[in-house]
Design an enzyme around this catalytic site. Structure first.
Site, mmCIF file in Angstrom:
data_model
loop_
_atom_site.group_PDB
_atom_site.id
_atom_site.type_symbol
_atom_site.label_atom_id
_atom_site.label_comp_id
_atom_site.label_asym_id
_atom_site.label_seq_id
_atom_site.Cartn_x
_atom_site.Cartn_y
_atom_site.Cartn_z
ATOM 1 N N ASP A 64 0.842 -1.188 0.000
ATOM 2 C CA ASP A 64 0.000 0.000 0.000
ATOM 3 C C ASP A 64 0.878 1.239 0.000
ATOM 4 O OD1 ASP A 64 -2.167 -1.692 0.133
ATOM 5 O OD2 ASP A 64 -2.361 -1.532 2.316
ATOM 6 N N ASN B 27 1.457 -6.424 2.625
ATOM 7 C CA ASN B 27 0.450 -7.421 2.989
ATOM 8 C C ASN B 27 0.839 -8.793 2.448
ATOM 9 O OD1 ASN B 27 -1.990 -5.666 4.096
ATOM 10 N ND2 ASN B 27 -1.114 -4.589 2.340
ATOM 11 N N GLU C 105 2.142 -0.343 4.147
ATOM 12 C CA GLU C 105 1.996 -1.747 4.539
ATOM 13 C C GLU C 105 2.546 -2.663 3.449
ATOM 14 O OE1 GLU C 105 -1.760 -3.183 5.871
ATOM 15 O OE2 GLU C 105 -2.162 -1.453 7.154
#
Length: 321
Positions: free
Chosen positions: A274, A285, A283
């Site tokens: 992100d 993920n 982030e």
């Protein structure tokens, strides 16, 4: 070569087939002739070194309300009966999640697990990203309110407070510049979570959305821009945000070029990062990334196919030893 695939995921009965990445991966696997099983992580059992799951053969179709069929559940051996395990259950990244990674790690060299469970355990989304602080906004991970006030004094203005192991934008809150609700929020978070919390300056660029960039075996597969819904500052699709097409700028390409080789080396085949404002990495993920169906809708790409290409290459390499 057809593969036998066990998908560790949340109940298939309740998924939204319009956007669920696990559904898309099963659908793509079927098209390649692979056999898929569905099982719940709670059914994992280790019996004298033999790892099993209570699983059902599953087929899917893109029909709302009738999107899957299951055969009878039975105990399957995750070595003898399976070639690939997809670890796709949603967080929270708690002790249960961590325990599942320890169990699945025992399959190493026998059954391919995607993403690699050891790497998933060592790379929680808001912790792994700290290795790339040069791309991040100023960030504090702390629990003491005194540390937060000191950070806030250095970065006056609104703050964002997040659970360190949260997901989907859940419990992400905005603290006004005067810090009037900081004490109450610290008390609330301290009661709900035993780990420290994450704090960052509020980034006004979030009103323009944040980009979810998907990397497959370290290579960019595509991206979407996620914008907050009305009355929200969170852009997560699970929190009411909506997606729109986008491309990458030079800074985002640089971030991906730095991250890509490390993700591939760690066995993190399917990753979503992100980026806010075209420059702030927030982030990485790795637990159960999403967004591939929206990417493919806008770009006419086949991201599930790219993921299966990578899995098949890795499985063949593992078979060769």
């Amino acid at each position: 070569m057809s593969l036998r695939v066990a998908v560790q995921m949340d109940p298939i009965e309740t998924i939204n087939i319009a956007g669920d990445s696990s559904f898309a991966l099963i659908e793509s696997a079927q098209k390649r002739g692979h056999t898929c099983y569905h099982y719940d992580v709670k059914s994992l059992a280790l019996d004298e070194g033999r790892l099993t799951a209570w699983a059902a053969p599953v087929t899917v179709q893109r029909v709302v309300g009738a999107h899957f069929t299951k055969a009878e559940y039975r105990k399957i051996d995750l070595v003898k009966d399976v070639d690939v395990v997809l670890m796709r259950q949603d967080p929270p990244f708690d002790l249960s999640y961590i325990t599942a990674t320890f169990l699945l790690e025992r399959l190493k060299g026998q059954t391919l697990v995607v993403n690699d469970p050891e790497s998933v355990r060592n790379a929680p989304e808001k912790v792994f990203v700290l290795d790339y602080a040069r791309f991040m906004p100023p960030t504090l991970v702390a629990r003491r309110i005194e540390d937060v006030r000191e950070f806030h004094a250095r970065f006056p203005g609104d703050l964002v407070m997040k659970p360190l192991h949260g997901n989907g934008g859940k419990a992400v809150v905005r603290i006004p510049a005067d810090g009037s609700n900081l004490g109450a929020l610290i008390e609330l978070f301290d009661n709900a979570w035993v780990e420290p919390h994450m704090f960052q300056p509020f980034l006004p660029d979030i009103s323009e959305g944040d980009k979810r960039i998907v990397l497959v075996d370290g290579v960019v597969a595509g991206a979407i821009n996620r914008r907050p819904g009305e009355g929200e500052f969170r852009s997560n699709l699970a929190a009411g945000g909506y997606a729109e097409p986008t491309t990458l700028n030079a800074r985002e390409e640089e971030i991906c070029a730095v991250l890509g080789p490390e993700l591939k080396a760690r066995g993190l085949v399917f990753v979503g990062i992100d980026v806010i404002g075209g420059k702030w990495l927030t982030e990485i993920n790795v637990t159960s990334p999403t967004g591939i169906m929206a990417i493919d809708k806008f770009n006419g790409t086949d991201t599930p196919g790219m993921i299966w290409d990578a899995i098949e290459v890795r499985h063949a390499a593992m078979q060769r030893g």
